[in-house]
Design a protein around this motif. Structure first.
Motif, PDB file in Angstrom:
ATOM      1  N   THR A   1       1.018  -1.169   0.011  1.00  0.00           N
ATOM      2  CA  THR A   1       0.040   0.095   0.116  1.00  0.00           C
ATOM      3  C   THR A   1       0.842   1.312   0.117  1.00  0.00           C
ATOM      4  O   THR A   1       2.214   1.187   0.378  1.00  0.00           O
ATOM      5  N   ILE A   2       0.227   2.379  -0.069  1.00  0.00           N
ATOM      6  CA  ILE A   2       0.750   3.746  -0.135  1.00  0.00           C
ATOM      7  C   ILE A   2       0.050   4.590   0.259  1.00  0.00           C
ATOM      8  O   ILE A   2      -0.957   4.368   0.120  1.00  0.00           O
ATOM      9  N   THR A   3       0.279   5.793   0.980  1.00  0.00           N
ATOM     10  CA  THR A   3      -0.513   6.846   1.465  1.00  0.00           C
ATOM     11  C   THR A   3      -0.333   8.073   0.493  1.00  0.00           C
ATOM     12  O   THR A   3       0.749   8.021  -0.294  1.00  0.00           O
ATOM     13  N   ALA A   4      -0.974   8.891   0.806  1.00  0.00           N
ATOM     14  CA  ALA A   4      -0.867  10.195   0.041  1.00  0.00           C
ATOM     15  C   ALA A   4       0.477  10.805   0.061  1.00  0.00           C
ATOM     16  O   ALA A   4       1.128  11.267  -0.573  1.00  0.00           O
ATOM     17  N   ARG A   5       0.735  10.937   1.347  1.00  0.00           N
ATOM     18  CA  ARG A   5       2.049  11.477   1.800  1.00  0.00           C
ATOM     19  C   ARG A   5       3.343  10.568   1.118  1.00  0.00           C
ATOM     20  O   ARG A   5       4.255  11.114   0.540  1.00  0.00           O
ATOM     21  N   GLY A   6       3.076   9.304   1.145  1.00  0.00           N
ATOM     22  CA  GLY A   6       4.141   8.416   0.255  1.00  0.00           C
ATOM     23  C   GLY A   6       4.373   8.773  -0.989  1.00  0.00           C
ATOM     24  O   GLY A   6       5.243   8.682  -1.713  1.00  0.00           O
ATOM     25  N   ILE A   7       3.123   9.029  -1.888  1.00  0.00           N
ATOM     26  CA  ILE A   7       3.038   9.569  -3.167  1.00  0.00           C
ATOM     27  C   ILE A   7       3.651  10.928  -3.446  1.00  0.00           C
ATOM     28  O   ILE A   7       4.583  11.144  -4.244  1.00  0.00           O
ATOM     29  N   VAL A   8       3.643  11.762  -2.513  1.00  0.00           N
ATOM     30  CA  VAL A   8       4.245  13.179  -2.408  1.00  0.00           C
ATOM     31  C   VAL A   8       5.648  12.947  -2.458  1.00  0.00           C
ATOM     32  O   VAL A   8       6.388  13.372  -3.115  1.00  0.00           O
ATOM     33  N   ASP A   9       5.924  11.926  -1.599  1.00  0.00           N
ATOM     34  CA  ASP A   9       7.812  11.827  -1.455  1.00  0.00           C
ATOM     35  C   ASP A   9       8.246  11.213  -2.901  1.00  0.00           C
ATOM     36  O   ASP A   9       9.184  11.655  -2.969  1.00  0.00           O
ATOM     37  N   THR A  10       7.319  10.235  -3.290  1.00  0.00           N
ATOM     38  CA  THR A  10       7.808   9.611  -4.787  1.00  0.00           C
ATOM     39  C   THR A  10       7.934  10.634  -5.753  1.00  0.00           C
ATOM     40  O   THR A  10       8.758  10.699  -6.407  1.00  0.00           O
TER      41      THR A  10
END
Length: 307
Positions: free
Chosen positions: A208-217
């Protein structure tokens, strides 16, 4: 003569990937595609693919188009998620026509809110559950495939554009975002392998990934500065209604808010190993897919991000 497979939705991105898999792996005389647009006949037949005209809005086309079909890939209608009543009508038309035509096995593409459960409060998921229940009561042999949320759609979920400096959301949560190409291949392989009669299955990536994780990516992949801020639902709606680059209506942001609320409740964090088993490899992780998309095209977007 019986037709082994009929693929609906072949003019869309998901159905198009499924069609490509069939063309590369299945004899052309064993399958056909359908579209609500009669004018698509020449395009598909030019590729050597049989064509049938099916319009979910027009039961007469379904009655003719579903004759002598063994396996029907029932891709959910492409009607905007705003129009729940229209989705219900379209899906009911298909189920009734498939039962009348004695289709042997219906493979229905559903959504993954709530994992394997039926208690999601998300309106569009409730409509998919209603369709699943139609199939269960129809007497048809069916498989309901709850397809993971497309990773490719992350710009819509975040309301992100290439020049966005700050992501504003009402909350956050883990989402098992899954590559659309992996889902298409998995769905095609599932149909071709058969089985799973009268069952509901879940196809997702293994992480899974969070919105914050997508922002970091996004930051790692593009080198751009990007912040994320969480606000109340009212502030979320007011901000995006006023500043949305895509000019989307407020009702769409109300829907997005409900999706993020569902994610915060854990409705989209359920992962399952079936897709890995079917593909005989690990599905792409959401982090890898976002990175790949942005490396290929730094301004990657999603069609629903615009009115």
């Amino acid at each position: 003569m019986m037709l082994r497979y009929l693929i609906t939705g072949a003019t869309g991105g998901f159905g198009g990937h499924i069609l490509d898999y069939f063309i590369n792996n299945v004899p052309l005389n064993e399958f056909a595609v359908s579209s609500s647009q009669r004018g698509k006949r020449q395009y598909f037949e030019g590729r050597g693919v049989q064509f049938r005209h099916l319009d979910y809005e027009d039961p007469s086309t379904l009655e003719v188009g579903l004759r002598d079909v063994q396996n029907l890939l029932f891709v959910s209608t492409n009607t905007n998620v705003i129009h729940i009543d229209r989705i219900h009508r379209h899906h009911q038309n298909v189920v009734l026509a498939a039962a009348k035509a004695n289709v042997r096995h219906v493979w229905y593409t559903s959504l993954p809110f709530g994992g394997f459960g039926n208690d999601s409060k998300v309106a569009v998921q409730q409509q998919h559950i209603a369709t699943e229940q139609m199939l269960q009561k129809s007497g048809l042999t069916y498989t309901c495939i709850r397809e993971g949320i497309y990773t490719e759609a992350f710009p819509l979920f975040l309301n992100w554009y290439a020049d966005t400096a700050e992501i504003i959301l009402p909350c956050d949560g883990e989402i098992a975002f899954t590559s659309r190409e992996d889902l298409a291949e998995g769905t095609a392989r599932l149909m071709l392998g058969g089985g799973y009669e009268n069952k509901t299955v879940l196809l997702t990536a293994g992480e899974t990934i969070t919105a914050r994780g997508i922002v970091d990516t996004i930051i790692q992949s593009t080198g751009r500065e990007l912040k994320i801020r969480y606000v109340s639902e009212g502030e979320f709606l007011a901000h995006h209604t006023e500043h949305d680059k895509g000019k989307k209506p407020v009702v769409l942001f109300e829907i997005l808010a409900s999706w993020w609320t569902a994610a915060a409740r854990g409705e989209l964090k359920v992962v399952d190993g079936l897709l890995r088993e079917i593909l005989c490899r690990e599905p792409l992780t959401p982090h890898h897919t976002v990175k790949k998309l942005l490396q290929e095209k730094g301004d990657h977007t999603w069609h629903q991000n615009y009115a």
